[in-house]
Write a protein that holds these residues in place. Structure first.
Motif, PDB file in Angstrom:
ATOM      1  N   GLU A 167      13.830  35.126 -95.193  1.00  0.00           N
ATOM      2  CA  GLU A 167      14.277  36.389 -95.791  1.00  0.00           C
ATOM      3  C   GLU A 167      15.098  36.159 -97.058  1.00  0.00           C
ATOM      4  N   LEU A 168      15.811  35.047 -97.127  1.00  0.00           N
ATOM      5  CA  LEU A 168      16.590  34.754 -98.333  1.00  0.00           C
ATOM      6  C   LEU A 168      15.676  34.422 -99.508  1.00  0.00           C
ATOM      7  N   PHE A 169      14.660  33.605 -99.237  1.00  0.00           N
ATOM      8  CA  PHE A 169      13.690  33.282-100.283  1.00  0.00           C
ATOM      9  C   PHE A 169      12.941  34.543-100.716  1.00  0.00           C
ATOM     10  N   ALA A 170      12.514  35.356 -99.741  1.00  0.00           N
ATOM     11  CA  ALA A 170      11.771  36.582-100.051  1.00  0.00           C
ATOM     12  C   ALA A 170      12.611  37.534-100.884  1.00  0.00           C
ATOM     13  N   ALA A 171      13.891  37.630-100.592  1.00  0.00           N
ATOM     14  CA  ALA A 171      14.772  38.526-101.356  1.00  0.00           C
ATOM     15  C   ALA A 171      14.900  38.055-102.801  1.00  0.00           C
ATOM     16  N   ALA A 172      15.143  36.776-102.992  1.00  0.00           N
ATOM     17  CA  ALA A 172      15.276  36.247-104.352  1.00  0.00           C
ATOM     18  C   ALA A 172      13.962  36.380-105.118  1.00  0.00           C
ATOM     19  N   PHE A 173      12.861  36.064-104.457  1.00  0.00           N
ATOM     20  CA  PHE A 173      11.548  36.163-105.086  1.00  0.00           C
ATOM     21  C   PHE A 173      11.228  37.610-105.456  1.00  0.00           C
ATOM     22  N   THR A 174      11.530  38.536-104.546  1.00  0.00           N
ATOM     23  CA  THR A 174      11.259  39.951-104.795  1.00  0.00           C
ATOM     24  C   THR A 174      12.071  40.463-105.980  1.00  0.00           C
ATOM     25  N   GLU A 175      13.333  40.077-106.063  1.00  0.00           N
ATOM     26  CA  GLU A 175      14.160  40.502-107.202  1.00  0.00           C
ATOM     27  C   GLU A 175      13.599  39.979-108.520  1.00  0.00           C
ATOM     28  N   LYS A 176      13.183  38.736-108.550  1.00  0.00           N
ATOM     29  CA  LYS A 176      12.622  38.161-109.785  1.00  0.00           C
ATOM     30  C   LYS A 176      11.311  38.841-110.157  1.00  0.00           C
ATOM     31  N   LEU A 177      10.458  39.067-109.172  1.00  0.00           N
ATOM     32  CA  LEU A 177       9.180  39.725-109.435  1.00  0.00           C
ATOM     33  C   LEU A 177       9.388  41.181-109.863  1.00  0.00           C
ATOM     34  N   MET A 178      10.378  41.839-109.262  1.00  0.00           N
ATOM     35  CA  MET A 178      10.701  43.221-109.632  1.00  0.00           C
ATOM     36  C   MET A 178      11.204  43.275-111.073  1.00  0.00           C
ATOM     37  N   THR A 179      12.017  42.303-111.466  1.00  0.00           N
ATOM     38  CA  THR A 179      12.496  42.232-112.846  1.00  0.00           C
ATOM     39  C   THR A 179      11.322  42.148-113.811  1.00  0.00           C
ATOM     40  N   ALA A 211       8.182  43.050-113.190  1.00  0.00           N
ATOM     41  CA  ALA A 211       7.359  44.256-113.082  1.00  0.00           C
ATOM     42  C   ALA A 211       7.981  45.438-113.814  1.00  0.00           C
ATOM     43  N   LEU A 212       9.305  45.529-113.777  1.00  0.00           N
ATOM     44  CA  LEU A 212       9.980  46.661-114.416  1.00  0.00           C
ATOM     45  C   LEU A 212      10.203  46.441-115.906  1.00  0.00           C
ATOM     46  N   GLY A 213      10.181  45.199-116.329  1.00  0.00           N
ATOM     47  CA  GLY A 213      10.457  44.906-117.735  1.00  0.00           C
ATOM     48  C   GLY A 213      11.929  45.061-118.069  1.00  0.00           C
ATOM     49  N   ARG A 214      12.767  44.960-117.051  1.00  0.00           N
ATOM     50  CA  ARG A 214      14.220  45.058-117.226  1.00  0.00           C
ATOM     51  C   ARG A 214      14.882  44.364-116.048  1.00  0.00           C
ATOM     52  N   GLY A 215      16.164  44.167-116.155  1.00  0.00           N
ATOM     53  CA  GLY A 215      16.894  43.565-115.053  1.00  0.00           C
ATOM     54  C   GLY A 215      16.984  44.510-113.860  1.00  0.00           C
ATOM     55  N   VAL A 216      17.137  43.927-112.695  1.00  0.00           N
ATOM     56  CA  VAL A 216      17.330  44.721-111.486  1.00  0.00           C
ATOM     57  C   VAL A 216      18.745  45.284-111.517  1.00  0.00           C
ATOM     58  N   GLU A 217      18.868  46.561-111.204  1.00  0.00           N
ATOM     59  CA  GLU A 217      20.158  47.229-111.226  1.00  0.00           C
ATOM     60  C   GLU A 217      20.563  47.642-109.820  1.00  0.00           C
ATOM     61  N   LEU A 218      21.800  48.061-109.680  1.00  0.00           N
ATOM     62  CA  LEU A 218      22.347  48.413-108.377  1.00  0.00           C
ATOM     63  C   LEU A 218      21.508  49.472-107.667  1.00  0.00           C
ATOM     64  N   HIS A 219      21.024  50.454-108.403  1.00  0.00           N
ATOM     65  CA  HIS A 219      20.254  51.531-107.773  1.00  0.00           C
ATOM     66  C   HIS A 219      18.851  51.088-107.339  1.00  0.00           C
ATOM     67  N   ASP A 220      18.444  49.875-107.704  1.00  0.00           N
ATOM     68  CA  ASP A 220      17.163  49.322-107.240  1.00  0.00           C
ATOM     69  C   ASP A 220      17.293  48.681-105.862  1.00  0.00           C
ATOM     70  N   GLY A 221      18.521  48.461-105.424  1.00  0.00           N
ATOM     71  CA  GLY A 221      18.784  47.773-104.169  1.00  0.00           C
ATOM     72  C   GLY A 221      18.063  48.340-102.957  1.00  0.00           C
ATOM     73  N   PRO A 222      18.130  49.659-102.720  1.00  0.00           N
ATOM     74  CA  PRO A 222      17.445  50.200-101.550  1.00  0.00           C
ATOM     75  C   PRO A 222      15.934  49.937-101.569  1.00  0.00           C
ATOM     76  N   ALA A 223      15.325  50.034-102.724  1.00  0.00           N
ATOM     77  CA  ALA A 223      13.883  49.783-102.825  1.00  0.00           C
ATOM     78  C   ALA A 223      13.576  48.323-102.529  1.00  0.00           C
ATOM     79  N   ILE A 224      14.394  47.428-103.042  1.00  0.00           N
ATOM     80  CA  ILE A 224      14.179  46.001-102.805  1.00  0.00           C
ATOM     81  C   ILE A 224      14.354  45.681-101.322  1.00  0.00           C
ATOM     82  N   ARG A 225      15.384  46.243-100.705  1.00  0.00           N
ATOM     83  CA  ARG A 225      15.588  46.003 -99.271  1.00  0.00           C
ATOM     84  C   ARG A 225      14.417  46.526 -98.444  1.00  0.00           C
ATOM     85  N   LYS A 226      13.862  47.666 -98.831  1.00  0.00           N
ATOM     86  CA  LYS A 226      12.711  48.222 -98.108  1.00  0.00           C
ATOM     87  C   LYS A 226      11.485  47.324 -98.285  1.00  0.00           C
ATOM     88  N   ILE A 227      11.269  46.840 -99.485  1.00  0.00           N
ATOM     89  CA  ILE A 227      10.141  45.934 -99.738  1.00  0.00           C
ATOM     90  C   ILE A 227      10.255  44.702 -98.840  1.00  0.00           C
TER      91      ILE A 227
END
Length: 79
Positions: free
Chosen positions: A19-31, A33-49
């Motif tokens: 889960e730690l690797f998946a969380a870090a990987f998801t944040e990097k991939l989300m960054t 995909a979004l073309g921007r840094g991950v922000e605090l309000h992205d947290g719930p979506a990342i946790r759900k993913i």
């Protein structure tokens, strides 16, 4: 935080806490995909993913589909 020795130790550490690797990987991939840094309000979506992907043993396809279906990705500004 834990120490490991070499590639085999890294593999063991990742397999012990996927889960730690998946969380870090998801944040990097989300960054990417979004073309921007991950922000605090992205947290719930990342946790759900990550939670949804855990049901499929953190398969890459589950993470990618989770990102594509997420609100931050769907609502991003297209350039």
């Amino acid at each position: 935080r834990s120490k490991f020795d070499g590639v085999a130790g890294l593999e063991t550490a990742i397999l012990d806490r996927p889960e730690l690797f998946a969380a870090a990987f998801t944040e990097k991939l989300m960054t990417f995909a979004l073309g921007r840094g991950v922000e605090l309000h992205d947290g719930p979506a990342i946790r759900k993913i990550i939670q949804d992907a855990s049901q499929q043993d953190y398969r890459l396809s589950a993470i990618v589909l989770g990102i594509v279906r997420s609100t931050p990705f769907q609502m991003r500004k297209k350039q």
